[in-house]
Scaffold this active site. Structure first.
Site, PDB file in Angstrom:
ATOM      1  N   LYS A 165      -1.681   3.605  -2.414  1.00  0.00           N
ATOM      2  CA  LYS A 165      -3.387   4.107  -2.832  1.00  0.00           C
ATOM      3  C   LYS A 165      -4.186   3.452  -3.734  1.00  0.00           C
ATOM      4  CE  LYS A 165      -4.909   8.919  -3.660  1.00  0.00           C
ATOM      5  NZ  LYS A 165      -4.184  10.458  -3.643  1.00  0.00           N
ATOM      6  N   SER A 193      -6.299  14.400  -1.470  1.00  0.00           N
ATOM      7  CA  SER A 193      -6.673  12.633  -1.571  1.00  0.00           C
ATOM      8  C   SER A 193      -6.328  10.919  -0.287  1.00  0.00           C
ATOM      9  CB  SER A 193      -7.674  12.450  -2.824  1.00  0.00           C
ATOM     10  OG  SER A 193      -6.791  12.360  -4.125  1.00  0.00           O
ATOM     11  N   SER A 196      -2.562  16.710  -3.625  1.00  0.00           N
ATOM     12  CA  SER A 196      -2.828  15.222  -2.283  1.00  0.00           C
ATOM     13  C   SER A 196      -2.617  14.364  -2.068  1.00  0.00           C
ATOM     14  CB  SER A 196      -3.633  14.526  -4.222  1.00  0.00           C
ATOM     15  OG  SER A 196      -5.808  15.019  -4.242  1.00  0.00           O
TER      16      SER A 196
END
EC number: 6.3.5.7
Lengths: 497, 116
Positions: A79, A154, A178
């Site tokens: 990420k 997210s 997330s």
């Protein structure tokens, strides 16, 4: 044989038998990414050259008969709020569009040391602030199950990359759901470890008392393996726990007899989609059928979790994001009169609206005259939320809940209703406030074919029990893992958001 | 917004947060905002502040705040010199640098002679 569909164990066996090389695997994944990522937009940065160089190293080790790490040659996506030395780490923000860290996050360094192959950096809501992945400067991510729907957020890029076969493993992060929520909406596995289980060194800070790096995969076994590599004490993060990391694989026994699973009644209240509720209740019944004891429990302060989270997370974010001033790194606006103007113009042009909104709320609740009414009160209610879990875990080994109240919703559907989006975080934020671990695993599909996630929450540092229960469910559930068809390339434009 | 509260406050009542307060907060947060943006944030901040007011329902007397979930003492280490980034590496990410320094707009005014 689709290499991109294989798990870690299968790839490892093929490598060790020299049926395929690490370069074959790496090539297969970049071919898959080229075929689908124009539609999915899971990656911000691809690292094809570096990946092939690493694959070559792994192939050399295999050729010379060296001992291999379980992750040797295994593709992983990182990420883009986790630092990678010399590689753009944008946090999904314009303000870090040119940022290349001088160092690796500890989790990334451990992956490299284990000879995993980092394919690229995945898309996210800016600085991790969002639950739909629509708040990225680099465009929204599409859910591979329906390209017009959100993947969650997210860590939506990591979850979508797994669901679409664009990686085997992925790192996410979890400040208020997330990792778990996008795993749920994309039909993959994602664990938020206990606060302190994984070093936060090199994780770009959003809310420091809530942030954790999460492990994501398509199976419980692969997820457990990834966590075992990245977990553990790190002198560079003084909040990382100096506790031994169990060998999680030892707990993948398929055995749940004697375990007590609590079902918090507040998590099945108003607002839950009936198909989600029925899939999750079926999963809990299934665990009971395997011999677990299922009991009703209550977490009475559940309804306050989102409000506490909004205050604590934004207060910490407003402080953490003060560092983006156009001086030390990242983007600097060009047209300004003086230093103060440079700061405020840089921050105006560099941050998206959702990030600004959270900075503003955080600055407000910390400002003179409001601290006690908002921030201090929220921290006290946070204590009550923690206590709810402590009391529940005195009598049960884990809690079983839905991961999210609904299946994946349409892109744009909730864009201008942030409050509705926040309220849907109700099942996720309390785990971060209490610091406890939580995993989301697929537990079926809706009639329209969208994945539903089962969330298991556990005692602090008891990830092993979550893996044990998740694995027993995964190995025996009647429904079978499916792959999204992804056969209709849709070119989305970022101006729809 | 579909939660149906366009003024960011209760109908007919004072707004939860005023435009001047939003302007003040934007200044504290070093965010330049246009008048239109001030209004956009006023509505959205008002809606959230109204929502979080539900925390006032709870009796928090005698409850200690939680700022951190892990109980830990001060974490200390030996004070030993270890390798760190070179100067060039350390300032390599700055948008502007000169002669080994990060360059920023002038902060202190000088007269023509260059004397502060």
């Amino acid at each position: 044989m689709h290499l991109y569909r294989l798990g870690v164990g299968e790839i490892g066996r093929l490598l060790r038998k020299r049926v395929i090389s690490a370069r074959d695997i790496t090539g297969a994944f970049f071919a898959r990414i080229r075929a689908v990522d124009q539609s999915v937009n899971a990656y911000i940065t691809l690292l094809e050259e570096r990946a092939h160089a690493k694959a070559k190293e792994v192939d050399a080790k295999i050729a010379s008969g060296d001992e291999l790490s379980p992750l040797a040659g295994i593709p992983v996506a990182v990420k883009d709020n986790i630092c990678t030395q010399g590689v753009e780490t944008t946090c999904g923000s314009r303000i870090l569009s040119r940022y290349r860290p001088q160092y690796d996050a500890t989790a990334v360094a451990r992956l490299r040391a284990a000879d995993a192959i980092i394919l690229g950096k995945t898309n996210l809501d800016e600085f991790g602030m969002g639950a739909s992945n629509e708040y990225s400067y680099y465009g929204p991510v599409a859910n591979p199950w329906d390209l017009l729907r959100v993947p969650g957020g997210s860590s939506g890029g990591s979850a979508a990359a797994l669901a679409a076969g664009e990686t085997t493993l992925a790192l996410g992060t979890d400040t208020g759901g997330s990792t778990r929520q996008p795993a749920g909406l994309c039909g993959v596995v994602g664990i938020k470890p206990t606060y302190g289980r994984v070093s936060r060194y090199g994780l770009v800070a959003f809310a420091s008392s809530l942030d954790q790096i999460g492990a994501m995969a398509r199976s419980v076994e692969d997820c457990a393996l990834l966590l075992s590599i990245i977990a553990g004490h790190d002198p560079r993060d003084s909040t990382s726990a100096a506790l031994p990391v169990p060998n999680y694989h030892d707990y993948l026994t398929g055995e749940v007899r004697g375990l007590r699973i609590g079902v918090p009644r507040e998590y099945f209240a108003e607002g839950i989609d009936p198909e989600v509720e029925s899939a999750v209740r079926d999963a809990i019944d299934h665990l009971a059928g395997l011999g677990a004891e299922v009991v009703d429990v209550s977490l009475p302060h559940t309804e306050y979790g989102v409000a506490v989270y909004q205050l604590v997370a934004t207060a910490e974010a407003s402080s953490n994001l003060a560092r983006y001033d156009g001086i030390g790194y990242g983007f600097r606006a060009e047209d300004f009169d003086d230093l103060a103007g440079m700061y405020s113009r840089t921050r105006h042009d560099g941050f998206g609206n959702e990030v600004k909104r959270r900075i503003m709320l955080g600055a407000y609740v910390l400002s003179a005259g409001y601290y006690e009414a908002y921030y201090l009160r929220a921290q006290k209610v946070r204590s009550l939320i923690r206590r709810d879990f402590e009391e529940a875990f005195a009598s049960v080994d884990c809690l079983a809940t839905p991961t999210y109240p609904t299946p994946a919703f349409r892109l744009g559907e909730k864009l201008d209703d942030p409050l509705a989006l926040y309220l849907a975080d109700i099942y996720n934020t309390s785990a971060n406030l209490a610091g406890i671990p939580g995993i989301s695993i697929p537990c079926g599909y809706t009639g329209d074919g969208f994945p539903v996630g089962l969330q298991l929450l556990g005692r602090p540092f008891d990830e092993k029990t979550l893996f044990r229960i998740a694995y027993a469910y995964e190995q025996t559930a009647e429904w079978r893992h499916r792959w999204p068809e992804l056969d209709i390339p849709v070119r989305r434009s970022a101006d729809g958001v | 917004m579909s939660s149906g509260r366009e003024d960011g406050g209760r109908p007919g009542a004072d707004p939860v947060i005023t435009a001047d307060e939003v302007r003040h907060i934007a200044h504290l947060a070093r965010l330049e905002l246009t008048d239109r943006e001030i209004e956009w944030f006023r509505v959205r901040l008002g809606a959230i502040l109204e929502y979080v007011a539900k925390l006032n329902e709870i009796d928090i007397e005698n409850v200690e705040p939680t700022s951190h979930v892990i109980l830990m003492e001060n974490v200390l280490r030996d004070d030993v010199v270890r390798p760190s980034l070179s100067r060039d590496e350390a300032i390599g990410s700055a948008p502007s640098s000169r002669n080994g320094f990060v360059a920023a707009p002038r902060i202190i005014e000088t007269d023509d002679s260059g004397v502060v």
